[in-house]
Write a protein that holds these residues in place. Structure first.
Motif, short mmCIF file in Angstrom:
data_model
loop_
_atom_site.label_atom_id
_atom_site.label_comp_id
_atom_site.label_asym_id
_atom_site.label_seq_id
_atom_site.Cartn_x
_atom_site.Cartn_y
_atom_site.Cartn_z
N UNK A 140 0.70 -1.26 -0.01
CA UNK A 140 -0.20 -0.08 0.06
C UNK A 140 0.83 1.33 0.18
N UNK A 171 4.19 0.34 -3.48
CA UNK A 171 3.68 0.35 -5.04
C UNK A 171 3.42 1.80 -5.37
N UNK A 172 2.62 2.63 -4.35
CA UNK A 172 2.61 3.99 -4.91
C UNK A 172 3.90 4.69 -5.09
N UNK A 223 5.57 3.97 -8.27
CA UNK A 223 4.76 3.96 -9.41
C UNK A 223 4.85 5.68 -9.50
N UNK A 224 4.62 6.47 -8.56
CA UNK A 224 4.55 7.93 -8.50
C UNK A 224 5.94 8.48 -8.83
N UNK A 245 6.34 7.91 -12.58
CA UNK A 245 5.52 8.87 -13.40
C UNK A 245 5.97 10.09 -13.53
N UNK A 287 -2.55 1.92 -17.61
CA UNK A 287 -1.53 0.85 -17.38
C UNK A 287 -0.37 1.93 -17.23
N UNK A 318 1.72 -6.62 -8.31
CA UNK A 318 1.00 -5.20 -8.71
C UNK A 318 1.86 -4.41 -9.55
N UNK A 367 0.28 -2.87 -13.08
CA UNK A 367 0.36 -1.57 -13.63
C UNK A 367 0.87 -1.41 -15.05
#
Lengths: 465, 289
Positions: free
Chosen positions: B50, B53-54, B57-58, B61, B71, B91, B95
């Motif tokens: 939780x 992963x963010x 990911x962030x 990004x 995706x 996970x 994504x």
């Protein structure tokens, strides 16, 4: 590697077959040449709530590459043109629900078809003069009366718009569900298996049950349901008013037999929702049109249930309030009188209440009437369902953006906690109101009379409602 | 692929310059089947997704200007070192990333392979290999956009060699994400005494305090091996709620984001250490690193 992979796959297939065999006598003994198609989300039930759920997910950016299926037992209905006459099944849509519907473009369709905003709600007692009026200070719309067919038409259009992501299966009734073991440590498939009436099978990572108050999903998942049948049926009809009027008020009068409500459809037409005993409901359906219209007018206008005692007590209370709060009681408007009823528009359906003890399980979530069923007296039924959708979609969207397994209880439980917290008190309150207003006993009438008058005078309480 | 057929014995007593510690492998062998029980021994790792992963990911990004609807990590090649049962690989695969998960323990890889096999999308996006990091270096020079080594460096035998190998298989300007445990009194009390012996959220004997890595030490090793450390953030586990959160202090758990220097051997001079504030920073236009 391909040799190794073939061995692994073969072992996996045989093992998942074994799992299905032990799931119950239903599973046929045959070699699966291709696994049943796997969906990320399957929504069971294509009514207003199920269709809206599928549409919301279909329009969600984080679901762009996901596969969603909607199962509807009935046939696809074409809503190209709305008939001139109004349908007798209507819903009161709250501003919050309208916001949800506009978030994926459905509200625009509703507005382009037809709907009736109302600004005011007047609720009063048949046994006393007590009355409560709801309206927003800023002259905003309090809510909208929309035919269910109009909502379905808008939802169908928005589902068509995302047909590449959402597959709608019409004429498809699910007859069996096979649940996976929660802790996936063995060789069986971790997905929910769905068997349709025509023998087709689907698999899904998350099953959303939107299949109404007799939910098959809920029953098969063995989720306990607290339910109670009221001794009441609701009679619905489309009525024509004696004279054209602004008609932006929703009227509800609590009779001892049950509440009667008049919901505006246009300047000349209103929809009737009359909850009453089963016998009276049957009588209402059987009588000729003139007597039916007379019964409605009498229900709204007659004071036969008043008693002097209650009237005096009520008047006393009202003067007491006006001493403390000069503007405490609002102006009483008079409801419109009815002239005609649309032939063929009279219908009745039984009423009850229900609440599922759990809204979620591993890979399963319940929304709408499958999770909770209420009396129509508060006009909340479908709004609770839309509230469920907004909450569940929010959590699923975040889960998808985190790469989580969509069927994981972690975020499903968050949805359950949020919604139960919101729903339980409202459902209980509606049930209490229904029982409180189903009696002529003086003490209870006095209680509710004073209660209603007090509530009417207290702005903070009214705003919350 | 060939490694699947190599006998296990050979791997346990493999080269003395391996980063794999055979004692560590024995510990994880016993729990190879428990990875996917969300409420079981590995529940804290499941809930760590939780925040980790963010974070990954962030960060990615924010560094890229492409965004594929649905995706976010599409086109990114990720190496998950010490992937275990695939808790983090899955996970990342969902994504959109192409993930290679490696773990020296064959049983872990078997569990991971079996778990992903039921999801055709994941089965294609994720490849698992039973292997140590050194063993894939030769065939994977500068192959990956991202390396993730989560809860791994506190188990390796030779941390500097581990980092050197990461640098070799990472593309220039690629990202390295590490989560691990600090070596402090507090981490001994909370991370071992409380976590393992008292409330048992970590299987007993999983961690050895001696092998915990202080952030300063990790930063030093990274910077001296061609990495530029961008972010260091403390993490905190709440055993009552079973959830992780970010915190200022790195005294117990922490996460690091480092970037391998560009092809010309220089990392961007003006980048300041940034702090990850919220869990959902929006994807902004790409910035060159």
């Amino acid at each position: 590697t391909s040799a190794v992979m073939a061995v692994v796959c073969g072992r996996g297939l045989l093992a998942s077959l074994a799992g299905r065999l032990w799931a119950g006598p239903r599973a046929p003994l045959r070699f699966v040449t291709a696994a049943a198609p796997l969906y990320d989300v399957v929504v069971s039930g294509g009514g207003m709530v199920g269709s809206a759920m599928a549409a919301v997910l279909g329009h969600d950016t984080h679901f762009h590459d996901k596969k969603i299926a909607l199962l509807e037992a009935g046939p696809r209905k074409e809503y190209d043109r709305m008939p001139d006459s109004y349908s007798n099944r209507v819903s009161s849509i709250s501003p919050g629900s309208a916001t949800l519907l506009s978030s994926f473009g459905a509200w625009d369709h509703v507005c382009s078809l037809r709907l009736k905003p109302f600004r005011r709600m007047q609720v009063w007692d048949a046994c006393s003069e007590a009355m409560i009026v709801f309206e927003k200070d800023d002259l905003d719309d309090m809510g909208y009366i929309v035919e269910n067919d109009v909502i379905m038409s808008a939802l169908t259009k928005q589902l068509d718009a995302v047909a590449d992501r959402v597959e709608v299966f019409y004429g498809s009734r699910a007859v069996g569900y096979t649940w996976p073991l929660p802790s996936h440590s063995c060789d069986t498939s971790p997905w929910v298996q769905i068997e349709l009436a025509d023998g087709r099978r689907l698999q899904t990572k998350l099953l959303i049950g939107a299949d109404g108050h007799n939910s098959v999903v809920r029953k098969e998942a063995k989720i306990k349901n607290v339910e109670h049948r009221y001794d009441q049926s609701a009679v619905v009809a489309t009525l024509h008013l004696s004279e054209a009027t602004d008609n932006n008020v929703a009227w509800q009068r609590f009779l001892p037999t049950g509440p009667i409500a008049l919901l505006p459809l246009s300047d000349t037409a209103s929809s009737l929702v009359w909850s009453t005993s089963h016998e009276h409901a049957s009588e209402l359906l059987a009588m000729d049109e003139e007597s039916f219209v007379d019964s409605i007018n009498s229900a709204f206008w007659s004071n036969v249930n008043h008693s002097d005692f209650i009237d005096t007590a009520g008047a006393m209370f009202r003067s007491a309030i006006s001493l403390l709060k000069p503007s405490g009681t609002a102006v009483r408007q008079l409801p419109p009188s009815v002239a005609k009823v649309d032939p063929e528009s009279r219908a009745m359906f039984p009423l009850g209440m229900g609440h599922a003890t759990e809204y979620v399980q591993h890979r399963v979530a319940l929304i709408g009437d499958a999770a909770h069923r209420v009396h129509p007296l508060a006009g909340q039924g479908v709004n609770l369902g839309f509230g469920d959708i907004a909450c569940l979609a929010h959590h699923l969207s975040a889960a998808a953006f985190n790469g989580s397994d969509l069927g994981s209880l972690k975020h499903l439980l968050k949805f359950e906690t949020e919604r139960q917290r919101h729903n339980v008190s409202l459902i209980a309150a509606i049930d209490v109101l229904k029982r409180l207003y189903s009696t002529r006993l003086a003490p209870l009438v006095l209680l509710r009379t004073w209660g209603l008058q007090a509530t009417n005078a207290l702005p903070p309480v009214k705003v919350r409602i | 692929q060939l490694s699947l057929f190599r006998p296990t014995v050979k791997r346990l007593f493999s080269t003395s310059h391996s980063s794999v510690d055979s004692k560590e492998m024995k510990k994880f062998q016993l729990l190879a089947h428990k990875w996917w029980d969300e409420e079981g021994e590995y529940s804290a790792l499941h809930s760590m997704n939780d925040i980790r992963v963010p974070f990954i990911r962030d960060t990615l990004l924010n560094m890229s200007s492409n965004y594929h609807l649905g995706n976010p990590l599409s086109g990114v090649k990720i190496l998950d070192v010490g992937c275990g049962g695939g808790l983090l690989s899955e996970p990342l695969g969902r994504l959109g990333a192409s993930v290679t998960g490696i773990d020296p323990l064959e049983d872990n890889i078997r569990t991971a392979d079996q778990h992903k096999s039921f999801d055709p999308v994941l089965a294609k996006r994720i490849q698992y290999k039973s292997s140590s990091l050194e063993e894939i270096v030769e065939e994977s020079m500068e192959t990956f956009d991202v390396i993730v080594a989560s809860e791994v460096v506190e188990h390796v035998a030779d941390l500097e060699m581990f980092i050197k190998c990461c640098s070799q298989v990472l593309k220039p300007e690629g990202s390295l994400f590490i989560t691990t445990i600090n070596k402090t009194q507090l981490s001994y009390v909370l991370g071992i005494v409380v976590a393992e012996k008292i409330i048992g959220i970590v299987p007993e004997g999983t961690h050895e305090w001696e092998k915990f890595v202080p952030p300063k030490e990790l930063e030093r090793l990274l910077e001296s091996n061609g990495f530029s450390v961008k972010t260091v953030n403390g993490m905190l586990y709440n055993p009552l709620s079973g959830s992780w959160s970010w915190m200022e202090s790195t005294s117990v758990n922490y996460a690091v984001h480092a970037v391998k220097s560009g092809a010309w051997g220089q990392s961007s001079p003006t980048e300041a250490l940034s702090e990850v504030e919220s869990e959902h920073p929006s994807a902004t236009a790409g910035t060159t690193v």
